[in-house]
Design an enzyme around this catalytic site. Structure first.
Site, PDB file in Angstrom:
ATOM      1  N   CYS A  34     -26.403  -5.374  -7.525  1.00 16.42           N
ATOM      2  CA  CYS A  34     -27.568  -5.711  -6.704  1.00 16.42           C
ATOM      3  C   CYS A  34     -27.182  -6.196  -5.318  1.00 16.42           C
ATOM      4  O   CYS A  34     -27.420  -7.351  -4.958  1.00 16.42           O
ATOM      5  CB  CYS A  34     -28.386  -6.763  -7.417  1.00 16.42           C
ATOM      6  SG  CYS A  34     -28.652  -6.305  -9.107  1.00 16.42           S
ATOM      7  N   ARG A  63     -12.957  -2.561  -1.670  1.00 17.97           N
ATOM      8  CA  ARG A  63     -12.591  -2.207  -0.292  1.00 17.97           C
ATOM      9  C   ARG A  63     -13.746  -1.638   0.538  1.00 17.97           C
ATOM     10  O   ARG A  63     -13.921  -2.033   1.685  1.00 17.97           O
ATOM     11  CB  ARG A  63     -11.390  -1.247  -0.258  1.00 17.97           C
ATOM     12  CG  ARG A  63     -10.131  -1.799  -0.952  1.00 17.97           C
ATOM     13  CD  ARG A  63      -8.884  -0.986  -0.635  1.00 17.97           C
ATOM     14  NE  ARG A  63      -8.465  -1.154   0.740  1.00 17.97           N
ATOM     15  CZ  ARG A  63      -8.598  -0.252   1.665  1.00 17.97           C
ATOM     16  NH1 ARG A  63      -9.113   0.927   1.378  1.00 17.97           N
ATOM     17  NH2 ARG A  63      -8.224  -0.505   2.912  1.00 17.97           N
ATOM     18  N   ARG A 104       0.800  -1.218   0.000  1.00 15.08           N
ATOM     19  CA  ARG A 104       0.000   0.000   0.000  1.00 15.08           C
ATOM     20  C   ARG A 104       0.843   1.284   0.000  1.00 15.08           C
ATOM     21  O   ARG A 104       0.525   2.225  -0.711  1.00 15.08           O
ATOM     22  CB  ARG A 104      -0.894  -0.017   1.253  1.00 15.08           C
ATOM     23  CG  ARG A 104      -1.997   0.997   1.229  1.00 15.08           C
ATOM     24  CD  ARG A 104      -2.743   1.021   2.561  1.00 15.08           C
ATOM     25  NE  ARG A 104      -3.010  -0.272   3.122  1.00 15.08           N
ATOM     26  CZ  ARG A 104      -4.149  -0.940   3.008  1.00 15.08           C
ATOM     27  NH1 ARG A 104      -5.145  -0.417   2.340  1.00 15.08           N
ATOM     28  NH2 ARG A 104      -4.301  -2.121   3.578  1.00 15.08           N
TER      29      ARG A 104
END
Ligand code: LLP
Length: 404
Positions: free
Chosen positions: A338, A307, A271
């Site tokens: 959905c 995320r 990250r």
């Protein structure tokens, strides 16, 4: 990323132009940001020049990994597929470490044949399996053992990995037994002690506790480890409120720790290298006016960026063109899938939006595209890289025909 004459630009290219040319949703990465991140990571830790193994899982785009490898970084992989991608991107085997709790025989065999730097084992059974395959191949294989330090990383529970109730690593008693066992083995060479306590860590204290735990266990093993692999986990500033991990302090702590040992440090950051280099450009499909809030239905969904649905994590959303006028409405940015968790963010006082407007979801370079899927038979987005004012397509948009 900055606004120039009210237009949002990425490395000076207006987002509007990018969307016009490549359509939406588009993952857009900034090379200059990548370069900054890598250089500042190196600078923070330069007093002990660690081997930096980029965690491939955070972004698996081979073209991007190629750029990362040009800065001299190695790779941390967790599957045969990731290992193949790292090699394809030109990362040398002697800079690759293999982590993960469930490496199969095929994966271990492949890693041994490729002569990677280290296989970091996470259980007794795995050590036996590596030994069996090493013996069959008449080799001595460099291994590490991942230690579970039972430290709370003070991050989301879903991405916390260093507590004893987590499946990762090996606790103290077994660690000591295994060390003795490996030292006697002809086919295993115990080179590394590895650890990784979690991801998106913003507080340096858990790392300090981790180093204390390492000190304790190393003293007990009385083994001189060539490598100490401290994993990754360095958090980034998603909220844009300057709350950052104090890397300088972490670096000083490691330096102090190294006074007692003659080991080379390995890091496995994901990250912190790629998180803030990526944005996801999206278009408003519909605005559905509700009583208390308006749903801004985007053309990106949880299949593109998982995320928020998985961890309820918040990624900033900003407009491609600033008009300044704010509305006193609550906007809920959602995707078309959905599922009720297919939503990104709820914002009060956003600028007035219209259908077909462009917005950008920020800081999606890590665990964005790599976690994407074809759920709801939605093609995966295109990925582009802006480097030296040029746009390079580094992964084409999936064709609907190919997934139907
Ligand atoms: N090393 C090991 C052994 C890991 O398991 C991980 C991440 C890393 C290094 C890299 O950690 P980083 O520097 O990126 O924090 N999908 C989640 C994150 C999962 C992290 C899994 N392991 C998310 O989107 O937040």
């Amino acid at each position: 990323m900055k606004y120039i004459k009210k237009k949002l630009t990425i490395d000076n290219i207006p987002v509007q132009n990018i969307a016009k040319k490549f359509n939406t949703p588009t993952y857009c990465y900034s090379y200059s940001q990548l370069k900054n991140n890598i250089n500042s990571f190196k600078k923070n830790f330069k007093s002990f020049s660690p081997l930096i193994c980029f965690a491939i899982k955070s972004n698996t785009n081979v073209n991007l990994i190629k750029e990362i490898s040009k800065f001299g970084l190695g790779a941390d992989v967790v599957s045969i597929g990731e290992l193949m991608k790292a090699l394809k991107a030109g990362i040398k085997p002697n800079k690759i470490v293999f982590s993960g709790v469930g490496k199969t025989s095929e994966e271990i065999n492949f890693a041994i044949k490729k002569k990677i730097l280290l296989i970091n084992a996470e259980s007794k059974s795995e050590i036996f399996e590596i030994e069996r395959i090493a013996k069959k191949n008449k080799k001595s294989v460099a291994v590490g053992i991942r230690f579970n330090p039972n430290v709370d990383a003070k991050t989301l529970s879903q991405i916390s990995t260093g507590k004893k109730e987590n499946k990762f690593g090996i606790g103290e008693k077994e660690f000591l037994e295994l060390t003795k066992y490996i030292k006697k083995s002809k086919n295993l060479n115990l080179k590394c002690l590895s650890v990784h306590i979690g991801s998106q860590i913003l507080d340096v204290k858990p790392y300090e506790n981790m180093l204390l735990a390492l000190n304790k266990i190393i003293k007990k093993t009385n083994h001189s480890f060539e490598y100490i692999d401290l994993g990754g986990g360095m958090g980034i500033d998603y909220k844009n409120d300057n709350k950052k991990l104090n890397l300088k302090k972490y670096s000083q702590n490691i330096k102090k720790f190294l006074k007692n040992y003659d080991s080379k440090i390995i890091f496995e950051p994901g990250r912190s290298i790629v998180g803030n280099i990526g944005t996801l450009i999206s278009k408003v499909t519909y605005i559905k006016e509700g009583h208390k809030k308006n749903f801004i239905i985007l053309d990106v969904a949880m299949n593109d960026l998982m995320r928020p649905a998985l961890y309820n994590s918040k990624h900033r959303i900003i407009p491609a063109v600033k008009i300044g006028k704010k509305v006193k409405k609550t906007y809920e940015f959602v995707g078309p899938i959905c599922e009720s968790t297919d939503k990104f963010l709820t914002i009060n006082n956003f600028q007035k939006l219209a259908e077909k407007d462009l917005v950008v979801i920020c800081d999606v370079g890590a665990y964005g595209m790599s976690l994407s899927s074809n759920y709801n038979v939605r093609p995966k987005a295109i990925e582009i890289l802006i480097k030296n004012s040029k746009i390079k397509v580094i992964n084409k948009r999936q064709k609907l025909a190919d997934i139907v």
